[in-house]
Write a protein that holds these residues in place. Sequence first.
Motif, PDB file in Angstrom:
ATOM      1  N   ARG A   1       1.745   8.949 -16.542  1.00 35.08           N
ATOM      2  CA  ARG A   1       1.725  10.279 -15.939  1.00 35.08           C
ATOM      3  C   ARG A   1       0.315  10.883 -16.009  1.00 35.08           C
ATOM      4  O   ARG A   1      -0.341  10.833 -17.062  1.00 35.08           O
ATOM      5  CB  ARG A   1       2.741  11.189 -16.635  1.00 35.08           C
ATOM      6  N   LYS A   2      -0.150  11.417 -14.914  1.00 34.89           N
ATOM      7  CA  LYS A   2      -1.548  11.846 -14.783  1.00 34.89           C
ATOM      8  C   LYS A   2      -1.970  12.887 -15.805  1.00 34.89           C
ATOM      9  O   LYS A   2      -3.110  12.873 -16.281  1.00 34.89           O
ATOM     10  CB  LYS A   2      -1.807  12.375 -13.371  1.00 34.89           C
TER      11      LYS A   2
ATOM     12  N   ILE B   1      -1.772   4.516 -11.697  1.00 28.87           N
ATOM     13  CA  ILE B   1      -1.059   3.246 -11.659  1.00 28.87           C
ATOM     14  C   ILE B   1      -1.989   2.054 -11.873  1.00 28.87           C
ATOM     15  O   ILE B   1      -3.178   2.094 -11.546  1.00 28.87           O
ATOM     16  CB  ILE B   1      -0.294   3.074 -10.328  1.00 28.87           C
ATOM     17  N   THR B   2      -1.407   0.995 -12.440  1.00 29.83           N
ATOM     18  CA  THR B   2      -2.125  -0.261 -12.674  1.00 29.83           C
ATOM     19  C   THR B   2      -1.248  -1.405 -12.198  1.00 29.83           C
ATOM     20  O   THR B   2      -0.395  -1.909 -12.945  1.00 29.83           O
ATOM     21  CB  THR B   2      -2.450  -0.450 -14.167  1.00 29.83           C
TER      22      THR B   2
ATOM     23  N   GLU C   1       1.576   6.874  -6.793  1.00 27.89           N
ATOM     24  CA  GLU C   1       0.427   7.683  -7.187  1.00 27.89           C
ATOM     25  C   GLU C   1       0.642   9.157  -6.848  1.00 27.89           C
ATOM     26  O   GLU C   1       0.367  10.048  -7.660  1.00 27.89           O
ATOM     27  CB  GLU C   1      -0.827   7.130  -6.494  1.00 27.89           C
ATOM     28  N   SER C   2       1.189   9.418  -5.676  1.00 28.89           N
ATOM     29  CA  SER C   2       1.399  10.804  -5.261  1.00 28.89           C
ATOM     30  C   SER C   2       2.556  11.466  -6.004  1.00 28.89           C
ATOM     31  O   SER C   2       2.720  12.685  -5.947  1.00 28.89           O
ATOM     32  CB  SER C   2       1.644  10.873  -3.745  1.00 28.89           C
TER      33      SER C   2
ATOM     34  N   VAL D   1       0.832  -1.203   0.000  1.00 29.90           N
ATOM     35  CA  VAL D   1       0.000   0.000   0.000  1.00 29.90           C
ATOM     36  C   VAL D   1       0.868   1.255   0.000  1.00 29.90           C
ATOM     37  O   VAL D   1       0.625   2.199  -0.762  1.00 29.90           O
ATOM     38  CB  VAL D   1      -0.957   0.008   1.213  1.00 29.90           C
ATOM     39  N   GLN D   2       1.905   1.259   0.832  1.00 28.46           N
ATOM     40  CA  GLN D   2       2.768   2.441   0.896  1.00 28.46           C
ATOM     41  C   GLN D   2       3.437   2.711  -0.439  1.00 28.46           C
ATOM     42  O   GLN D   2       3.504   3.856  -0.899  1.00 28.46           O
ATOM     43  CB  GLN D   2       3.829   2.280   1.986  1.00 28.46           C
ATOM     44  N   ILE D   3       3.959   1.651  -1.075  1.00 27.46           N
ATOM     45  CA  ILE D   3       4.642   1.823  -2.356  1.00 27.46           C
ATOM     46  C   ILE D   3       3.675   2.352  -3.416  1.00 27.46           C
ATOM     47  O   ILE D   3       4.002   3.275  -4.174  1.00 27.46           O
ATOM     48  CB  ILE D   3       5.278   0.491  -2.794  1.00 27.46           C
ATOM     49  N   LEU D   4       2.464   1.800  -3.470  1.00 22.37           N
ATOM     50  CA  LEU D   4       1.472   2.274  -4.431  1.00 22.37           C
ATOM     51  C   LEU D   4       1.099   3.731  -4.166  1.00 22.37           C
ATOM     52  O   LEU D   4       0.973   4.533  -5.099  1.00 22.37           O
ATOM     53  CB  LEU D   4       0.213   1.400  -4.371  1.00 22.37           C
TER      54      LEU D   4
END
Length: 371
Positions: free
Chosen positions: A177-178, A152-153, A146-147, A139-142
Motif C-alpha cells: 500500500r502506497k 507493485i513489483t 497501481e491505481s 499492462v491493464q492489470i498492472l
Amino acid sequence: MIFRKGELFCGPGGLSLGASMASVEALGEEYKVEHVWANDYDAGACATFRHNICPENPDSVIHQDVRELDIERLSAIDAFAFGFPCNDYSIVGETKGLDGNFGPLYSYGIKVLKSHQPKWFMAENVGGLQSANDGNAFVQILQEMESSGYTITPHLYKFEEYGVPQSRHRIIIVGIRKDLGWKFQVPKAPFKDSSTWKTSRQALEEPPISDDAMNHDFTQHQGKVVEMLKYIPPGENAWYDGIPEHLRLNVKGARLSNIYKRLNPDVPSYTVTGSGGGGTHMYHYGQPRALTNRERARLQTFPDWYEFLGGKESVRKQIGMAVPPLGVKIIVEAILKSFAGIEYAIEPAKWDDELHLMLTSGERLKIPTLI
C-alpha cells in the motif's frame, strides 16, 4: 504482527499453506499470516481447503461464484491473495486473454483492493499473462493494481530456482500500500545453479511414499498404453522414434510434447497441470504408469499429510491448479521481513526497467470488466 489474510480463487490452499508456513521474528515480535476468509467456485477445492487450512472454521471458506460474492461485506483484512484464473492467459489453449470468459475475473481482486485496502497483496498467474492481448492485458492489470493505491513489483518466478522440484514459471505480483512508503524487493532465488535444483527422483523417493498414503491410487492402464510406455525412455514422450509402429498413437495435427511424457529423474519435473485428458497425467520415470495424485502433490511441494478431497479427477485438477507452497513460503517470508525491517538477499524484478513505462503509457484497453 499478525496479517489477517483474505483470498479469492483460493483453490485447494497451496498459497494459504505456504503463507501459513512463513514466519519471522524481530525485536521479540513475530510476524506471520493468519487465514480469515477464502473463496472459490470449485466445491472440491473448497472442501480440501477447509479440511486442511481451517477445519475449526469451515464457514470461512465461501463456495460461490466470485461474480455473486458480496465483497464489501467480507471481514476486514491486512493481506490479500488471489491466483486469478489462468485459463485465458495460458499458452496452451486459445489465449483469449481479457476477451475470454475467465480473463476479466482479475477485476474482482481489484475490487477487494479498493474496498478493503489491505497493507499488501500477492497475485499469481501463468507466464502467458505477459503476452495476452499483445501484452495489453498485463499492462491493464498492472495499471489497475497501481491505481488502487499500491506500489507493485511484478516478477516471473522460476520455481525450480526456489526449491520446487518442478519447472514451473509463474508471474507473481506483490503490492505494498502506497501510504506505507516502500516497495517490495524480489527475494533472491536460493538455487540459481541448475546443479542444485531438486529433481523429480528426490521429490518422489526422499522419503519414499508409503503404500497407504492418501491420494496415492494407481491408474489402471490399457495394456497397449503400458507396452508403449515401456519403450519410452525417461524424459521422452509418445513421439519417441523407438516406439514400435503398432504401438504408436494415430494422431493428426499438433503433437504436444507432454503426451505420455515420462519424467526425467535427474532434473525437476515438467509443469504439473490440472487440465487435459488421457496422455497428459504425467508418467513415472521408472514404472510404465501415470503418476498418482500423491506423487503429483509431491512435485507441487504439498506435504504428505495434506489430504485432497473429492474424486480422482477433481483432485488431479486441484493439484495442478495450485501454487507450490514452498515457493509461496519464500516470497511471503520476504514480505514479512520487509515489514519487520529485516534485510534479505534480493534480485532485480524482471520488469524493473519497463514498469514505469507500462504504468504510464497510453490508455487502457477498452474492454469491459465483469463488475
